[in-house]
Design an enzyme around this catalytic site. Sequence first.
Site, PDB file in Angstrom:
ATOM      1  N   CYS A 475     -42.449  54.277  20.416  1.00  0.00           N
ATOM      2  CA  CYS A 475     -42.760  55.243  21.476  1.00  0.00           C
ATOM      3  C   CYS A 475     -44.107  55.901  21.209  1.00  0.00           C
ATOM      4  O   CYS A 475     -44.282  56.552  20.173  1.00  0.00           O
ATOM      5  CB  CYS A 475     -41.618  56.263  21.530  1.00  0.00           C
ATOM      6  SG  CYS A 475     -42.078  57.958  21.788  1.00  0.00           S
ATOM      7  N   CYS A 478     -44.184  59.496  20.255  1.00  0.00           N
ATOM      8  CA  CYS A 478     -43.635  59.682  18.902  1.00  0.00           C
ATOM      9  C   CYS A 478     -44.724  59.486  17.857  1.00  0.00           C
ATOM     10  O   CYS A 478     -44.795  60.218  16.863  1.00  0.00           O
ATOM     11  CB  CYS A 478     -42.496  58.708  18.643  1.00  0.00           C
ATOM     12  SG  CYS A 478     -41.094  58.859  19.782  1.00  0.00           S
ATOM     13  N   CYS A 584     -30.476  71.083  34.205  1.00  0.00           N
ATOM     14  CA  CYS A 584     -31.548  70.944  35.190  1.00  0.00           C
ATOM     15  C   CYS A 584     -32.882  70.646  34.501  1.00  0.00           C
ATOM     16  O   CYS A 584     -33.363  71.458  33.683  1.00  0.00           O
ATOM     17  CB  CYS A 584     -31.615  72.230  36.011  1.00  0.00           C
ATOM     18  SG  CYS A 584     -33.214  72.628  36.707  1.00  0.00           S
ATOM     19  N   CYS A 587     -35.633  73.176  34.933  1.00  0.00           N
ATOM     20  CA  CYS A 587     -35.313  74.388  34.166  1.00  0.00           C
ATOM     21  C   CYS A 587     -35.750  74.233  32.716  1.00  0.00           C
ATOM     22  O   CYS A 587     -36.307  75.152  32.106  1.00  0.00           O
ATOM     23  CB  CYS A 587     -33.808  74.668  34.201  1.00  0.00           C
ATOM     24  SG  CYS A 587     -33.143  74.922  35.857  1.00  0.00           S
TER      25      CYS A 587
END
Length: 794
Positions: A475, A478, A584, A587
């Site tokens: 990744c 990462c 969420c 959020c």
Amino acid sequence: MNHLHRVTHLLLFVVLFVNFVVCDDYYEILGIQRDANAKDIRRAFKKIALKEHPDKNPDDPLAHEKFLKINRAYEVLKDEELRKKYDRFGEEGLNEQQGQWGQKYESWNFYKTEFGLYDEDPEVVTLSKSDFEHSVFGQDIWFVNFYSPRCHHCHDLAPTWRKFAKEMEGVIRIGAVNCWDDNPLCTAQGIMSYPTLKIYPRNEPYSGAKTLSSLVRHALRQVKAVVQDIWAGNFKQVLTSKDLKSHPLLMIYCGAAKGSSDDDTSELVFSECLTKDERLKVAAILDKTVTVAHVDCVASSTLCQAMGVAGNILKFYDKAVQCKKDRGTYVDIGEPKDIADEVLKMLPDIQYIDDMQLKAIRNSSESPWLVHFVANSDQVETEMRKLPYLLDEIKVNQIIIKNKKKCGLVKFKTLIHSNLLIDLFSAGRMMSQDVAAFARESSNSAVHMLDPSYFPNHVINSGELWFVDFFSPHCPPCKQLIPEWRKAAKELLGKVKLGTVDCTAHSALCNEYNVRSYPTIMLYNQSTPHLYSGSNTAKDLVDFVQDILTPLVVALTPDGFDSLVKSKTKKDQMWLVDFYAPWCGPCQALAPEWRKLAKMLNGTAQLGSVDCVKWNDLCSRNGIGSYPTIKMYPHGKSGLAGSTQYTGWMRDAISIQGWVYSYLPSVATTLDQNNFVRNVIQDNEPWLVYFYAGPWCGPCTMFMPQFENAVRSLEDRVHAGKMNCDHNQGACMQSGVNSYPSIRLYMGARKKGGSQNYAGEFITHMQGVDFIINYVKGRIPENKLKKKIPRDEL
């Protein structure tokens, strides 16, 4: 599984579980893997853009809609923050403003001739916000070209820049930044025009001619490598010195000396000798690995005869020359890069180990160890042969493995606090200096490598504070996190333990803890998990830990909400409340911005948050129908009276701060064409004036709170004013204001009844509040003001 372990599992599931909307996969749209780097993404998009662009498909009524999806995928995946949110939360993790991105695209010709200007040049590293700082501010010398694909001068320079990059390959690092694609990075670097060339890490602009010879000459002036000049008088002293005798030697003999040679020819005819610049290039490529020395065989003919050479030749000695009888090996004279490659091939290969030896290394308690994994001996780059010389304190080996997916990775083994195994995957060409720097930094790192034998028992159930990075070695974010994670570990040493879990090696463990994207970073505080969702910088990581330990945001319960917000009696108190749901995505994206906002407001307003899953009745009573919902309970009102809801597109700290400040009394006097002259130009006391435009000027609105903060720190030195140039064009034009926002310092008229220059002193807002404060403090002594100017009250 004990009760605490089950509760932790449940909490993790609540925090991390997301119901993804069934939609197109952005990676599939571009035809790339999930570990694709920035260059892979640009290349893939360009290839598809040239084929699927509506300009090339005029008969397809759906061409526009198809291309919007392609463009949308590119806009999200090219941006580090958007990509991270998309990987974790899907499209639901992208807020409304970001949801509008990708709705516009360029003409087909733009993608053909201007897009990704240097992506096909392996010698030029295309830098972006995610890798710029930790790349160019290291030990290597970087020459960086900041350009715009819309700039014809940039296109004129491109062929020269490519030649320059090839000529300087291995000598210094050559980079490029697309300011059309990465404008915030260019703005932060002070780029005002294109192309702008800069030398790093000194951050020094280049103002010379943009010709190949001038660029090369300037670049070579930055090189720190040394070519040792040898003659008969210093031969023994230099070549047997402590610093040089442990390294191989490349001796460059120049001149037309006559005498005996190794093959008993009385006079040899060779090609022309290397120039001074070419010798320096060779030394730079071989720096800290092979000593490069030069002998002038005209001035030191006796020495050359004693060394058995005649003419212009290069000789390699596998160890420093101890006496004049050392014969050495001839090296062909050619381009500096070719000479260096030939020399590197003469260095001893890194010693191979087998599986049993590797296992012993992993289980040993010896000094740090670096292991290079390769598929076969033909794959080994000569570049890696520098490593034993660059890492005297670290053992270096390599091993041949059959699993090609693991080839090319570098693993570093050390025993600091616990067994630590770090993977480094280089994006692009692997440079020995990068690997060596990584290994040295890792040897001092206090990061623990966690596996099922240690996690969760010694982490979640320990009662200690742990910060854990769940990652995949494939990744890109990462990989970018590694140096920042190490910095954070040093700053948090003694306060919190940092660990990593390789989800490729321990997939069952990561699946058990519902880790769905990489990196996923969790702070375990007394077994309670806190999901980190900020930027991958050491500062933000450290700030997150400190915010959890000493929270500035109040987690409101129904009782807390009623007593602190609903029943507030102080009319000079302001509350901001974030109503959210843990599942969420937007959020979770707001959470770090909300903590940052609390610091920025610094007590000007109180910040709270309400978990609407846990306290559903409280949210229902307050009319919360979507998440996140931000509500303000303002100054001048008691209780819930006068509450207002934030409706802005952007949910970052700066945007919300601008909204908050629009409800606060201003510390700056409103100026107009009538009082500007009287209050400022004819005043003998200093003024700091903020010239701005109306609501259409986003930067003006965003920077206004920062100006207010600066003024609050300068109350005893300078009066503050603000002028809306939409309503006062004459005064702004007379002051020379032609861009917004603009900040001017007026030192005051020299005598009473006099006046001062309308233009004042320009102060750039681009460098932030601290710069403005320090500039004013440097110009105006403390306690300068004698009179008080009435402030505006909103």
